[in-house]
Design a protein around this motif. Structure first.
Motif, PDB file in Angstrom:
ATOM      1  N   ASP A 197      33.874  29.506 -12.569  1.00  0.00           N
ATOM      2  CA  ASP A 197      32.902  30.346 -13.251  1.00  0.00           C
ATOM      3  C   ASP A 197      33.087  30.291 -14.761  1.00  0.00           C
ATOM      4  N   ALA A 198      34.339  30.050 -15.201  1.00  0.00           N
ATOM      5  CA  ALA A 198      34.582  29.921 -16.643  1.00  0.00           C
ATOM      6  C   ALA A 198      33.918  28.657 -17.185  1.00  0.00           C
ATOM      7  N   HIS A 199      33.984  27.576 -16.397  1.00  0.00           N
ATOM      8  CA  HIS A 199      33.336  26.320 -16.797  1.00  0.00           C
ATOM      9  C   HIS A 199      31.827  26.516 -16.894  1.00  0.00           C
ATOM     10  N   LEU A 200      31.258  27.210 -15.910  1.00  0.00           N
ATOM     11  CA  LEU A 200      29.824  27.499 -15.932  1.00  0.00           C
ATOM     12  C   LEU A 200      29.464  28.351 -17.145  1.00  0.00           C
ATOM     13  N   SER A 201      30.236  29.381 -17.399  1.00  0.00           N
ATOM     14  CA  SER A 201      29.936  30.293 -18.510  1.00  0.00           C
ATOM     15  C   SER A 201      29.965  29.567 -19.842  1.00  0.00           C
ATOM     16  N   LYS A 202      30.955  28.693 -20.012  1.00  0.00           N
ATOM     17  CA  LYS A 202      31.079  27.960 -21.264  1.00  0.00           C
ATOM     18  C   LYS A 202      29.882  27.039 -21.487  1.00  0.00           C
ATOM     19  N   ALA A 203      29.504  26.269 -20.451  1.00  0.00           N
ATOM     20  CA  ALA A 203      28.359  25.356 -20.571  1.00  0.00           C
ATOM     21  C   ALA A 203      27.062  26.125 -20.757  1.00  0.00           C
ATOM     22  N   PHE A 204      26.923  27.225 -20.047  1.00  0.00           N
ATOM     23  CA  PHE A 204      25.717  28.046 -20.108  1.00  0.00           C
ATOM     24  C   PHE A 204      25.524  28.610 -21.515  1.00  0.00           C
ATOM     25  N   LYS A 205      26.603  29.155 -22.072  1.00  0.00           N
ATOM     26  CA  LYS A 205      26.549  29.754 -23.413  1.00  0.00           C
ATOM     27  C   LYS A 205      26.237  28.694 -24.470  1.00  0.00           C
ATOM     28  N   ARG A 206      26.860  27.536 -24.327  1.00  0.00           N
ATOM     29  CA  ARG A 206      26.664  26.466 -25.305  1.00  0.00           C
ATOM     30  C   ARG A 206      25.219  25.961 -25.295  1.00  0.00           C
ATOM     31  N   GLN A 207      24.623  25.823 -24.119  1.00  0.00           N
ATOM     32  CA  GLN A 207      23.280  25.261 -24.007  1.00  0.00           C
ATOM     33  C   GLN A 207      22.178  26.288 -24.226  1.00  0.00           C
ATOM     34  N   LEU A 208      22.388  27.533 -23.768  1.00  0.00           N
ATOM     35  CA  LEU A 208      21.311  28.519 -23.777  1.00  0.00           C
ATOM     36  C   LEU A 208      21.514  29.662 -24.762  1.00  0.00           C
ATOM     37  N   GLY A 209      22.718  29.736 -25.322  1.00  0.00           N
ATOM     38  CA  GLY A 209      22.951  30.748 -26.349  1.00  0.00           C
ATOM     39  C   GLY A 209      23.295  32.127 -25.825  1.00  0.00           C
ATOM     40  N   VAL A 210      23.298  32.297 -24.496  1.00  0.00           N
ATOM     41  CA  VAL A 210      23.693  33.570 -23.888  1.00  0.00           C
ATOM     42  C   VAL A 210      24.620  33.271 -22.721  1.00  0.00           C
ATOM     43  N   SER A 211      25.390  34.276 -22.308  1.00  0.00           N
ATOM     44  CA  SER A 211      26.267  34.097 -21.153  1.00  0.00           C
ATOM     45  C   SER A 211      25.464  34.273 -19.869  1.00  0.00           C
ATOM     46  N   PRO A 212      25.981  33.786 -18.740  1.00  0.00           N
ATOM     47  CA  PRO A 212      25.285  34.010 -17.465  1.00  0.00           C
ATOM     48  C   PRO A 212      25.009  35.490 -17.184  1.00  0.00           C
ATOM     49  N   ARG A 213      25.960  36.358 -17.482  1.00  0.00           N
ATOM     50  CA  ARG A 213      25.763  37.788 -17.227  1.00  0.00           C
ATOM     51  C   ARG A 213      24.665  38.363 -18.116  1.00  0.00           C
ATOM     52  N   GLU A 214      24.627  37.934 -19.385  1.00  0.00           N
ATOM     53  CA  GLU A 214      23.572  38.391 -20.293  1.00  0.00           C
ATOM     54  C   GLU A 214      22.205  37.891 -19.822  1.00  0.00           C
ATOM     55  N   PHE A 215      22.171  36.669 -19.335  1.00  0.00           N
ATOM     56  CA  PHE A 215      20.929  36.090 -18.830  1.00  0.00           C
ATOM     57  C   PHE A 215      20.429  36.890 -17.629  1.00  0.00           C
ATOM     58  N   ARG A 216      21.341  37.209 -16.713  1.00  0.00           N
ATOM     59  CA  ARG A 216      20.964  37.938 -15.502  1.00  0.00           C
ATOM     60  C   ARG A 216      20.481  39.356 -15.841  1.00  0.00           C
ATOM     61  N   ALA A 217      21.061  39.955 -16.863  1.00  0.00           N
ATOM     62  CA  ALA A 217      20.708  41.328 -17.238  1.00  0.00           C
ATOM     63  C   ALA A 217      19.406  41.409 -18.024  1.00  0.00           C
ATOM     64  N   SER A 218      18.948  40.291 -18.572  1.00  0.00           N
ATOM     65  CA  SER A 218      17.735  40.321 -19.410  1.00  0.00           C
ATOM     66  C   SER A 218      16.486  40.421 -18.535  1.00  0.00           C
ATOM     67  N   PRO A 219      15.398  41.010 -19.057  1.00  0.00           N
ATOM     68  CA  PRO A 219      14.139  41.080 -18.300  1.00  0.00           C
ATOM     69  C   PRO A 219      13.612  39.683 -17.995  1.00  0.00           C
ATOM     70  N   PRO A 220      12.948  39.484 -16.874  1.00  0.00           N
ATOM     71  CA  PRO A 220      12.440  38.158 -16.490  1.00  0.00           C
ATOM     72  C   PRO A 220      11.584  37.489 -17.564  1.00  0.00           C
ATOM     73  N   HIS A 221      10.747  38.278 -18.267  1.00  0.00           N
ATOM     74  CA  HIS A 221       9.845  37.675 -19.249  1.00  0.00           C
ATOM     75  C   HIS A 221      10.572  37.149 -20.478  1.00  0.00           C
ATOM     76  N   ARG A 222      11.872  37.493 -20.623  1.00  0.00           N
ATOM     77  CA  ARG A 222      12.629  37.037 -21.793  1.00  0.00           C
ATOM     78  C   ARG A 222      13.568  35.890 -21.450  1.00  0.00           C
ATOM     79  N   ARG A 223      13.583  35.471 -20.202  1.00  0.00           N
ATOM     80  CA  ARG A 223      14.489  34.392 -19.808  1.00  0.00           C
ATOM     81  C   ARG A 223      13.955  33.038 -20.226  1.00  0.00           C
TER      82      ARG A 223
END
Length: 301
Positions: free
Chosen positions: A275-301
């Motif tokens: 999960d750390a590997h996923l979080s690092k790649a996710f943050k680098r590519q999308l600018g947010v962490s997986p948890r932040e992405f999941r918590a955001s409203p659908p229209h902002r993803r």
């Protein structure tokens, strides 16, 4: 009538999956058929007699042994002199989910606007493809044999014959793009590229959760590793590793947004070591962490 075309086609937009609608030996005394336009392709071979076509106002004369291709949407008339024998096929080259609703138009049927959704894309609207009405089939034997074999299998209704018909239709398309008067290697390259892209996308999607090396990708494609990397970059615009990472992150976004799976499970399903590997790649590519992405409203993803 409007062209029904808005732009030049891309091979990646239209999956190649032939569907033969009608395939038979047309036998007739002298005849004339008035103007019409087709929803599909008409490929024909003049076995006996003399046959005249007028396509988009241009006259063509077929002698025995000649081949012609009439592409969808073009206005044309036909005339036969003497006793004509014309093996022919009406077929789609590209997949359309509504293909069984399509039909062979009749003389006088020139307005295809009500059937726009059934109209096949024309081969000549693809880059580097220029197939004339009167084909320069050199040598002619493969065209003739492919059509006659397709016609023979079309007579039967079993699954084996249906597969053979589709196989021969694919062979016909390959002949048209490889010789038959096309733009040559550019058209063949585009067609082969579409097959390569579809093949690799299916393989990578299926193998998303597994460790996957460039060597394994190349082996699946049937190329050496160096050649595979070159071909992949030509068709995908990036390296195999970068494209695979994009697919994994896309799948992670989908799972984060549509399931309650734990991050460790998502990392495992998407091919990340942890999960750390996923979080690092996710943050680098999308600018947010997986948890932040999941918590955001659908229209902002």
């Amino acid at each position: 009538m409007p062209t029904l075309r808005d732009r030049e086609h891309s091979w990646n937009d239209y999956p190649v999956l032939p569907y033969v609608r009608l395939c038979y030996r047309f036998v007739s005394p002298p005849f004339f058929q008035g103007e019409r336009r087709l929803l599909d392709y008409l490929f024909l071979y003049l076995e006996k007699g003399r046959y005249a076509l007028t396509v988009e106002g241009v006259d063509y004369e077929l002698n025995e042994g000649d081949f012609a291709l009439i592409q969808p949407g073009l206005p044309f008339t036909t005339r036969g002199y003497g006793d004509c024998v014309v093996p022919n096929a009406h077929l789609d080259f590209f997949y359309n989910p509504a293909r069984e609703q399509s039909f062979v138009t009749t003389p006088g049927q020139t307005n295809l606007e009500p059937y726009r959704q059934l109209l096949q894309p024309r081969l000549n609207d693809f880059p580097d493809v220029r197939i004339p009405v009167l084909l320069q089939a050199q040598p002619p034997r493969p065209f003739k044999d492919t059509l006659l074999r397709m016609m023979e299998h079309f007579k039967h209704n079993d699954i084996g014959s249906a597969l053979k018909v589709q196989q021969h239709a694919l062979e016909l398309l390959g002949l048209l793009l490889g010789s038959g008067g096309t733009g040559g290697s550019g058209a063949s390259f585009a067609f082969e590229g579409q097959q390569f892209v579809q093949k690799m996308n299916a393989f990578l999607s299926f193998s998303l959760s597994a460790p996957l090396s460039v060597e394994a990708m190349a082996k699946h494609a049937g190329y050496s590793e160096s050649h595979f990397t070159t071909v992949f970059a030509q068709h995908f615009g990036t390296t195999p590793h970068q494209y695979l990472l994009q697919l994994r992150l896309q799948k992670a976004q989908e799972l984060l947004g549509t399931t309650a799976l734990k991050l460790t499970q998502i990392a495992d399903y998407c091919g990340f070591a942890s999960d750390a590997h996923l979080s690092k790649a996710f943050k680098r590519q999308l600018g947010v962490s997986p948890r932040e992405f999941r918590a955001s409203p659908p229209h902002r993803r």
